[in-house]
Design an enzyme around this catalytic site. Structure first.
Site, PDB file in Angstrom:
ATOM      1  N   HIS A 263      18.775   7.085   0.841  1.00 17.11           N
ATOM      2  CA  HIS A 263      19.943   6.388   1.381  1.00 17.11           C
ATOM      3  C   HIS A 263      20.448   7.042   2.666  1.00 17.11           C
ATOM      4  O   HIS A 263      20.473   8.259   2.789  1.00 17.11           O
ATOM      5  CB  HIS A 263      21.068   6.356   0.338  1.00 17.11           C
ATOM      6  CG  HIS A 263      21.499   7.705  -0.115  1.00 17.11           C
ATOM      7  ND1 HIS A 263      20.915   8.366  -1.168  1.00 17.11           N
ATOM      8  CD2 HIS A 263      22.468   8.529   0.341  1.00 17.11           C
ATOM      9  CE1 HIS A 263      21.509   9.533  -1.336  1.00 17.11           C
ATOM     10  NE2 HIS A 263      22.448   9.658  -0.428  1.00 17.11           N
ATOM     11  N   GLY A 264      20.819   6.203   3.621  1.00 19.31           N
ATOM     12  CA  GLY A 264      21.441   6.689   4.846  1.00 19.31           C
ATOM     13  C   GLY A 264      20.501   7.318   5.856  1.00 19.31           C
ATOM     14  O   GLY A 264      20.954   7.894   6.845  1.00 19.31           O
TER      15      GLY A 264
END
Length: 362
Positions: A263-264
């Site tokens: 994520h991210g």
């Protein structure tokens, strides 16, 4: 009632492509020595090739393999002595002399590759929300599910059993192979290829210890994934949505099979991620980064533009632009090679050191 499956937007595959050597020579800019009328319909390795196939010779190292197969013609780099090679060949096969054999092979493979032939339309078994916006030139295959307010752009191909969730977008001319999942709010750009089983937008792997110490609290991930244009993603790779904001894959990046992007993460333009690479959350890759197979990168690490990491390495610190790293933990490649050479010498060095210290003690 049974769905009406009589109308299928996927048409029959192309027949096998075939071309005379002279046509292939024109395609790759080759000089021909031998029979230019011989027909070619496939590419095979030199050792196992059969008549009607095109062989490929990158350098003199594998020249002897030419004599064990029976291909009709061979791509040969201009750096080799092609006339002598043909004289030594008992079958006197046709040679196509090219400046760059690798580049010529790519052109031939592109020419011979079967195309994905589709017709605009929606298969009768597809489930499409009334609010979805689907371009009339797009093709939706059997068993697909298209969510509310999803957008499928011009000439996109969504093959069988794909899912495009609510508010997701698929760009123009993008191809989604069977079983691809584009989850809510995620965006895929133009001219992308996502192979079977790719999942875009699964929740990031985030948990927090519960105050009572008796378990873990799931961290909600309400961001999305943005995949820019001309990206290719291999089978069964997963790209997680951001906790907030976006996980980003830059234009022209190529991702192999079985890759995990946490994520991210922010992946730059024209990066290459080989098989089984794993990126923890919030990793940043600059443009042109190359990661070999099974590279693992810890969370919040930044790799500068043009840096390279050898296969099997574990990255736990930032890497400067243009640097080459290898090892576990990863270190500068030159340093790793010196350390590895020294380690290999330990087996011989330790007995000598023991004898030395024993002599000193005496």
């Amino acid at each position: 009632p049974e769905p009406n499956l009589s109308r299928h937007p996927m048409s029959d595959p192309d027949p096998v492509k075939s071309a005379p050597v002279q046509e292939i020579a024109a395609l790759v800019g080759a000089t021909v020595i031998g029979d230019a009328s011989a027909r070619i319909d496939r590419v095979e390795s030199l050792a196992t090739a059969t008549p009607g196939s095109l062989g490929f010779l990158r350098d003199a190292t594998h020249a002897r393999e030419l004599f064990s197969g029976r291909c009709s013609a061979v791509l040969v780099p201009a750096s080799m002595d092609a006339p002598r090679l043909r004289e030594e060949d008992p079958l006197s096969r046709t040679l196509l002399i090219v400046p760059d054999a690798d580049l010529a092979l790519i052109k031939v493979l592109s020419f011979l590759a079967p195309s994905i032939r589709t017709e605009p339309g929606r298969h009768a078994s597809a489930i499409i929300h009334p609010s979805a916006i689907i371009d009339p030139t797009a093709s939706i295959g059997p068993g697909c599910v298209i969510g509310a307010r999803a957008v499928i752009s011009a000439a996109a191909v969504v093959m069988e059993h794909c899912s495009i969730a609510d508010n997701a977008r698929v760009g123009a001319r993008t191809i989604l192979h069977p079983g691809t999942r584009i989850l809510r709010d995620c965006k895929v750009g133009n001219d992308c290829i996502l192979h079977c089983g790719v999942v875009v937008g699964a929740d990031g792997f985030g948990y927090h210890p519960s105050p009572d110490g008796r378990g873990l609290i799931k961290v909600p991930h309400i961001g999305n994934v943005e995949i820019h244009d001309h990206v290719e993603i291999g089978a069964n790779s997963c790209i997680d949505r951001a906790k907030f904001g976006s996980t980003v894959i830059g234009s022209g990046t190529k991702i192999d099979n079985l890759v995990q992007i946490g994520h991210g993460c922010k992946i730059g333009r024209a990066c290459v991620l080989c098989g089984q690479v794993g990126l923890a959350g919030s990793v940043t890759l600059g443009d042109g980064v190359v990661l070999g197979g099974q590279v693992g990168i810890a969370d919040n690490i930044t790799l500068g533009a043009g840096s390279k990491v050898a296969g099997g390495s574990g990255v736990t610190n930032d890497i400067a632009p243009g640097a080459a790293f290898m090892g576990r933990p990863a270190q500068p490649a030159s340093e790793f090679r010196r350390n590895t050479a020294a380690f290999r010498a330990l087996g011989d060095l330790v007995p000598k050191m023991k004898r030395y210290f024993r002599t000193m003690d005496e």
